[in-house]
Design an enzyme around this catalytic site. Structure first.
Site, PDB file in Angstrom:
ATOM      1  N   GLY A  96       0.815  -1.230   0.000  1.00 39.49           N
ATOM      2  CA  GLY A  96       0.000   0.000   0.000  1.00 39.49           C
ATOM      3  C   GLY A  96       0.836   1.262   0.000  1.00 39.49           C
ATOM      4  O   GLY A  96       2.065   1.226   0.112  1.00 39.49           O
ATOM      5  N   ARG A  99       4.116   5.888   1.903  1.00 36.78           N
ATOM      6  CA  ARG A  99       4.530   7.298   2.069  1.00 36.78           C
ATOM      7  C   ARG A  99       3.960   8.135   0.935  1.00 36.78           C
ATOM      8  O   ARG A  99       4.551   9.124   0.513  1.00 36.78           O
ATOM      9  CB  ARG A  99       6.041   7.404   2.131  1.00 36.78           C
ATOM     10  N   ASP A 131       8.769   5.252   8.036  1.00 38.51           N
ATOM     11  CA  ASP A 131       8.299   6.523   8.596  1.00 38.51           C
ATOM     12  C   ASP A 131       7.451   7.387   7.663  1.00 38.51           C
ATOM     13  O   ASP A 131       7.023   8.471   8.052  1.00 38.51           O
ATOM     14  CB  ASP A 131       9.506   7.337   9.092  1.00 38.51           C
ATOM     15  N   ARG A 189       3.577  14.302  -7.359  1.00 34.82           N
ATOM     16  CA  ARG A 189       3.738  13.700  -8.684  1.00 34.82           C
ATOM     17  C   ARG A 189       2.373  13.480  -9.318  1.00 34.82           C
ATOM     18  O   ARG A 189       1.354  13.461  -8.623  1.00 34.82           O
ATOM     19  CB  ARG A 189       4.565  12.419  -8.602  1.00 34.82           C
ATOM     20  N   ARG A 196      -1.899   0.090  -9.708  1.00 34.67           N
ATOM     21  CA  ARG A 196      -0.794  -0.849  -9.949  1.00 34.67           C
ATOM     22  C   ARG A 196      -1.321  -2.279 -10.082  1.00 34.67           C
ATOM     23  O   ARG A 196      -2.427  -2.573  -9.610  1.00 34.67           O
ATOM     24  CB  ARG A 196       0.164  -0.820  -8.745  1.00 34.67           C
ATOM     25  N   ASP A 267       4.148  -4.457  -7.339  1.00 32.31           N
ATOM     26  CA  ASP A 267       3.526  -3.251  -6.787  1.00 32.31           C
ATOM     27  C   ASP A 267       4.084  -1.991  -7.447  1.00 32.31           C
ATOM     28  O   ASP A 267       3.546  -0.903  -7.254  1.00 32.31           O
ATOM     29  CB  ASP A 267       3.711  -3.175  -5.259  1.00 32.31           C
ATOM     30  N   ASN A 268       5.134  -2.143  -8.227  1.00 37.06           N
ATOM     31  CA  ASN A 268       5.691  -0.997  -8.947  1.00 37.06           C
ATOM     32  C   ASN A 268       5.351  -1.056 -10.431  1.00 37.06           C
ATOM     33  O   ASN A 268       6.020  -0.412 -11.244  1.00 37.06           O
ATOM     34  CB  ASN A 268       7.209  -0.933  -8.758  1.00 37.06           C
ATOM     35  N   ASP A 277       7.494   4.862  -9.617  1.00 39.33           N
ATOM     36  CA  ASP A 277       8.297   4.565  -8.434  1.00 39.33           C
ATOM     37  C   ASP A 277       9.791   4.521  -8.726  1.00 39.33           C
ATOM     38  O   ASP A 277      10.417   3.453  -8.767  1.00 39.33           O
ATOM     39  CB  ASP A 277       7.836   3.261  -7.756  1.00 39.33           C
TER      40      ASP A 277
HETATM   41  P1  AMP Z   1       9.166   0.828  -2.973  1.00 40.39           P
HETATM   42  O1  AMP Z   1      10.338  -0.085  -2.863  1.00 40.39           O
HETATM   43  O2  AMP Z   1       9.508   2.285  -2.882  1.00 40.39           O
HETATM   44  O3  AMP Z   1       8.316   0.531  -4.165  1.00 40.39           O
HETATM   45  O4  AMP Z   1       8.281   0.552  -1.674  1.00 40.39           O
HETATM   46  C1  AMP Z   1       7.750  -0.702  -1.308  1.00 40.39           C
HETATM   47  C2  AMP Z   1       6.747  -0.519  -0.205  1.00 40.39           C
HETATM   48  O5  AMP Z   1       7.356   0.081   0.945  1.00 40.39           O
HETATM   49  C3  AMP Z   1       5.574   0.378  -0.562  1.00 40.39           C
HETATM   50  O6  AMP Z   1       4.423  -0.101   0.073  1.00 40.39           O
HETATM   51  C4  AMP Z   1       6.001   1.710  -0.005  1.00 40.39           C
HETATM   52  O7  AMP Z   1       4.909   2.542   0.256  1.00 40.39           O
HETATM   53  C5  AMP Z   1       6.720   1.310   1.274  1.00 40.39           C
HETATM   54  N1  AMP Z   1       7.728   2.304   1.674  1.00 40.39           N
HETATM   55  C6  AMP Z   1       8.911   2.557   1.093  1.00 40.39           C
HETATM   56  N2  AMP Z   1       9.579   3.537   1.750  1.00 40.39           N
HETATM   57  C7  AMP Z   1       8.782   3.932   2.772  1.00 40.39           C
HETATM   58  C8  AMP Z   1       8.892   4.906   3.825  1.00 40.39           C
HETATM   59  N3  AMP Z   1       9.955   5.695   3.953  1.00 40.39           N
HETATM   60  N4  AMP Z   1       7.859   5.007   4.681  1.00 40.39           N
HETATM   61  C9  AMP Z   1       6.779   4.229   4.571  1.00 40.39           C
HETATM   62  N5  AMP Z   1       6.616   3.294   3.625  1.00 40.39           N
HETATM   63  C10 AMP Z   1       7.603   3.136   2.723  1.00 40.39           C
HETATM   64 MG    MG Z   2       6.684   1.213  -4.787  1.00 41.67          MG
END
Ligand code: AMP
Ligand code: MG
Length: 512
Positions: A96, A99, A131, A189, A196, A267-268, A277
């Site tokens: 989900g 952030r 966070d 953005r 997704r 998810d991306n 992403d």
């Molecule tokens: P990503 O690798 O950026 O596609 O992120 C994978 C998952 O981790 C997604 O659900 C993001 O929303 C969550 N996520 C990544 N970085 C953070 C962050 N700093 N705080 C909260 N959720 C994060």
């Molecule tokens: Mg992502």
């Protein structure tokens, strides 16, 4: 402050949500989103604003309070959507918007609807143990790269604004047990949609067939309106085929410009085939099918440059599994998945023909294309510069000196011969073209960027901007808008020696 244009929230209104206004990490069964509140930003500072996109959306740079999520139009509730996904090949369950906070949809001057979202505005129910913040370096990378991709002509999300939040946050940049305080930032953005593959996977995992069908119908109606007048079953199959082709087209464009995403988890993957992403991505310097910029991906190189099309196919298989219970047509879905590879390679070869300035591909061109790939890999050639230099080749070209700018290594005698032989074959092959030299050149100039946003440039821009010097950043913002011209010749050179040794200049982690 001037008023903001109208904001609509069709996704939020169409699907059930969690209205408990709590951001503690949790599962939110039965819903597709949760309302959220952005964090306070003590001293927001606007670092970048996208004037072109702002004009399209009728938003001026005078909305700092909005860009920093400190003032929202009355009654507007932000929301985080919930999705799931496969990460590095494994089922990861509920993920989900951890952030991301969705703002809603605005109309562009041309009447196109664009969704807007904050990235880095604080935690949501989907932040898990993180966070909800984003650091300046990763926000800047996403802002610049998504804009660079847009101007390169690659389907992508875009960036409207980048704000430093004034808050310091803790990050371990290479996961080596050495966390440092870093400046926090957030971007806004935009995309036609941020849906997704993982949104569909989540509902399938929940076995919530009603909501899954509703999401599919809604997606088709809004984003694939051309598919109409067919039976339900056929509509779904035509939709899945279109999703596959959009993804294939996106991949072909990544290969054209030399983009490595780095984290192609399901998810991306955007249902519209947009690049989404931006994390540990990189443009290719030397041509290397095995290159991955992501340190987390190093042992297996699952997301290496040359594997991206296979991974896209794997991701489509996961999507097919998720939507199968609604469609119930296994062989038709398998057929579309099989078509993916054929379609991709057809488009890929045509793209390569454009990069090489060949008007039409003949049967016996296949070995030639393979030879080109072999040459670039074996001689470690700079991908972008090699094609730029090819544009200027003719019988009189002194091959070894002409191609010197795209070499990272001294060539051995046999390699010099390999290059010379290839160029000779290339010149001979081009004599079969039915189009004129000028037409061929124009085709190449449109396919071969002269400026790409190399990781070392991003790294330098972050470093200098961190020190309060925005000159390089401003120059990059200009250069990326005209990637098929050589606006600043100093950027159209190979990666300087030593640049790949610094963490963040070449290798990156997911820490952002
Ligand atoms: P990503 O690798 O950026 O596609 O992120 C994978 C998952 O981790 C997604 O659900 C993001 O929303 C969550 N996520 C990544 N970085 C953070 C962050 N700093 N705080 C909260 N959720 C994060
Ligand atoms: Mg992502």
């Amino acid at each position: 402050m001037p008023d903001l244009p109208e904001i609509r929230q069709p996704f939020k209104e169409a699907f059930p949500g969690d209205y408990s206004f709590n951001n503690y990490p949790r599962h939110t069964p039965h819903v597709l989103h949760a309302v959220v509140e952005p964090m306070n930003s003590p001293h927001p500072q606007l670092i970048l604003f996208n004037d072109e996109l702002g004009k399209e959306l009728k938003i001026s740079r005078d909305h700092l309070d909005f860009f920093s999520a400190q003032r929202l139009p009355q009654k507007l509730q932000l929301y985080a959507t919930v999705y799931a996904g496969h990460q590095f090949g494994n089922w990861a369950g509920q993920l989900g918007d951890g952030r991301v906070m969705n703002i809603g949809e605005m109309s562009s001057l041309e009447g196109k609807a664009l969704e807007l979202q904050y990235k880095g505005a604080g935690s949501t129910p989907y932040s898990r143990n993180a966070d909800g913040r984003a650091v300046f370096r990763s926000s800047l990378r996403e802002y610049l790269m998504s804009e660079a991709m847009h101007y390169l002509g690659v389907p992508t999300t875009r960036a409207l604004s980048l704000v430093k939040t004034g808050e310091e946050i803790l990050r371990d940049i290479l996961y080596q047990g050495d966390p440092q305080m870093e400046e926090g930032a957030m971007i806004i953005r935009t995309a036609e949609s941020f849906i997704r593959f993982g949104h569909f996977e989540l509902l399938a995992a929940r076995q919530d067939w009603d909501l899954l069908r509703q999401l599919i119908d809604w997606t088709i109606k809004r984003y694939f309106p051309q598919i109409k007048g067919f039976s339900k079953q056929q509509t779904y199959l035509l939709w899945f085929r279109e999703v596959s082709q959009n993804i294939a087209n996106m991949l072909v464009e990544w290969y054209r410009v030399g983009f490595v995403h780095g984290v192609m988890n399901t998810d991306n993957m955007s249902i519209l085939g947009l690049t989404i992403d931006y994390g540990p991505f990189s443009m290719l310097d030397e041509y290397d099918l095995n290159f991955t910029p992501n340190t987390t991906d190093l042992p297996t190189r699952r997301y290496a440059f040359g594997k991206q099309a296979n991974i896209a196919h794997w991701n489509l298989v996961q999507l097919a599994h998720a939507i199968f219970p609604i469609i119930n047509e296994a062989s038709a879905l398998e057929g579309i998945l099989e078509e993916f590879s054929e379609y991709f390679w057809q488009q890929y070869d045509q793209m390569m023909a454009r990069k090489l300035g060949l008007d039409e591909l003949k049967q016996d061109d296949q070995p030639f294309l393979l030879e080109c790939q072999k040459l670039m890999s074996e001689l470690n050639l700079d991908y972008t510069l090699f094609f730029s230099l090819l544009e200027k080749v003719d019988q009189q070209t002194p091959v070894l000196t002409h191609f010197a700018p795209c070499l990272y290594d001294q060539l051995e005698k046999s390699q010099k011969k390999q290059l010379q032989d290839f160029i000779q074959r290339y010149i001979t092959r081009k004599q079969d073209n039915k189009i004129s030299r000028i037409q061929s050149l124009e085709m190449m100039q449109k396919a071969n960027p002269k400026f790409i946003l190399r990781n070392y440039l991003l790294f330098e821009a972050i470093k200098t901007a961190d020190a309060g010097d925005f000159k390089l950043l401003d120059k990059l913002v200009q250069a990326l808008k005209l990637p098929y011209q050589e606006l600043y010749p100093e950027f159209s050179v190979r990666r300087p020696e030593g640049a790949s040794d610094q963490p963040g200049a070449c290798m990156l982690s997911c820490s952002s």
